[in-house]
Design an enzyme around this catalytic site. Structure first.
Site, PDB file in Angstrom:
ATOM      1  N   ASP A   9     -15.826 -12.541  25.621  1.00 41.84           N
ATOM      2  CA  ASP A   9     -15.406 -13.058  24.318  1.00 41.84           C
ATOM      3  C   ASP A   9     -16.546 -13.946  23.820  1.00 41.84           C
ATOM      4  O   ASP A   9     -16.683 -15.086  24.245  1.00 41.84           O
ATOM      5  CB  ASP A   9     -14.105 -13.853  24.444  1.00 41.84           C
ATOM      6  CG  ASP A   9     -13.586 -14.314  23.098  1.00 41.84           C
ATOM      7  OD1 ASP A   9     -13.783 -13.587  22.103  1.00 41.84           O
ATOM      8  OD2 ASP A   9     -12.991 -15.400  23.034  1.00 41.84           O
ATOM      9  N   GLU A  70     -15.818  -7.459  21.783  1.00 39.41           N
ATOM     10  CA  GLU A  70     -15.092  -7.181  20.540  1.00 39.41           C
ATOM     11  C   GLU A  70     -16.077  -6.650  19.513  1.00 39.41           C
ATOM     12  O   GLU A  70     -17.234  -7.068  19.479  1.00 39.41           O
ATOM     13  CB  GLU A  70     -14.485  -8.473  19.965  1.00 39.41           C
ATOM     14  CG  GLU A  70     -13.245  -8.935  20.637  1.00 39.41           C
ATOM     15  CD  GLU A  70     -12.643 -10.155  19.955  1.00 39.41           C
ATOM     16  OE1 GLU A  70     -11.489 -10.445  20.272  1.00 39.41           O
ATOM     17  OE2 GLU A  70     -13.299 -10.802  19.128  1.00 39.41           O
ATOM     18  N   ASP A 145     -10.475 -18.213  25.590  1.00 39.30           N
ATOM     19  CA  ASP A 145     -11.627 -17.310  25.562  1.00 39.30           C
ATOM     20  C   ASP A 145     -11.663 -16.421  26.803  1.00 39.30           C
ATOM     21  O   ASP A 145     -12.022 -15.248  26.726  1.00 39.30           O
ATOM     22  CB  ASP A 145     -12.932 -18.113  25.458  1.00 39.30           C
ATOM     23  CG  ASP A 145     -12.972 -18.982  24.215  1.00 39.30           C
ATOM     24  OD1 ASP A 145     -12.746 -18.439  23.122  1.00 39.30           O
ATOM     25  OD2 ASP A 145     -13.209 -20.198  24.335  1.00 39.30           O
TER      26      ASP A 145
END
Length: 170
Positions: A9, A70, A145
């Protein structure tokens, strides 16, 4: 033999990472996790260098089969989007230099894989991942996170076999 998958992340102040071991496509076990904390007092270029150095060391030590991030999304603040994009670039480069395959999933895809709904809150992701992997430490406020990183790794563990099938059909 188990595959080691790393979820990341990305962030410009905190970068959460998590490793899972996957056996027989369905058995997922947590391996290790942590976060890289970057000082807001440091210039952005120094933070990117620290991020690159630390993630490179972790990648070299753990040698995962895949790294999962992501996909880029647009924040309300364009500067935040640009800075996060540069952090993602640093992470992509670190993995690429070690010949580690990189996969990207939309945030809602990772949330759906972990929680069952793509619009889940960070707290819902945190709670579900902690229950699925039996890691109580993830429930601490500052571990969102890491939970997101686990969700990304789990998402890839579930979807990777279908990506291979899709490639074979093309």
């Amino acid at each position: 033999m188990a595959d080691l998958i790393m979820g990341i992340d990305p962030g410009t102040l905190v970068c959460g990472y998590a490793f899972i071991r996957v056996e027989n496509r369905y058995q997922i076990q947590p391996h290790s996790f942590g976060k890289i904390k970057l000082s807001q007092k440091q210039a952005l270029s120094h933070r990117y260098r620290q991020l690159f150095t630390e993630i490179s060391t972790i990648l070299q030590r753990e040698a995962p089969k895949a790294v999962v991030l992501e996909t880029q999304y647009v924040h309300k603040n364009p500067q935040s989007t640009i800075k996060l994009g540069m952090a993602r670039g640093v992470l992509l480069l670190a993995a690429s230099l070690q010949d580690i395959s990189v996969f990207e999933y939309a945030p809602n895809t990772a949330k759906k894989a972990a929680v069952g709904k793509g619009n889940a809150s960070k707290q819902q992701v945190q709670l579900m991942v902690s229950k699925l992997l039996n890691i109580q430490d993830l429930l601490a406020d500052d571990n969102e996170d890491i939970a997101d990183a686990f969700a990304l790794a789990m998402c890839h563990a579930h979807l990777a076999p279908y990506q291979d099938l899709k490639k074979s059909l093309l």
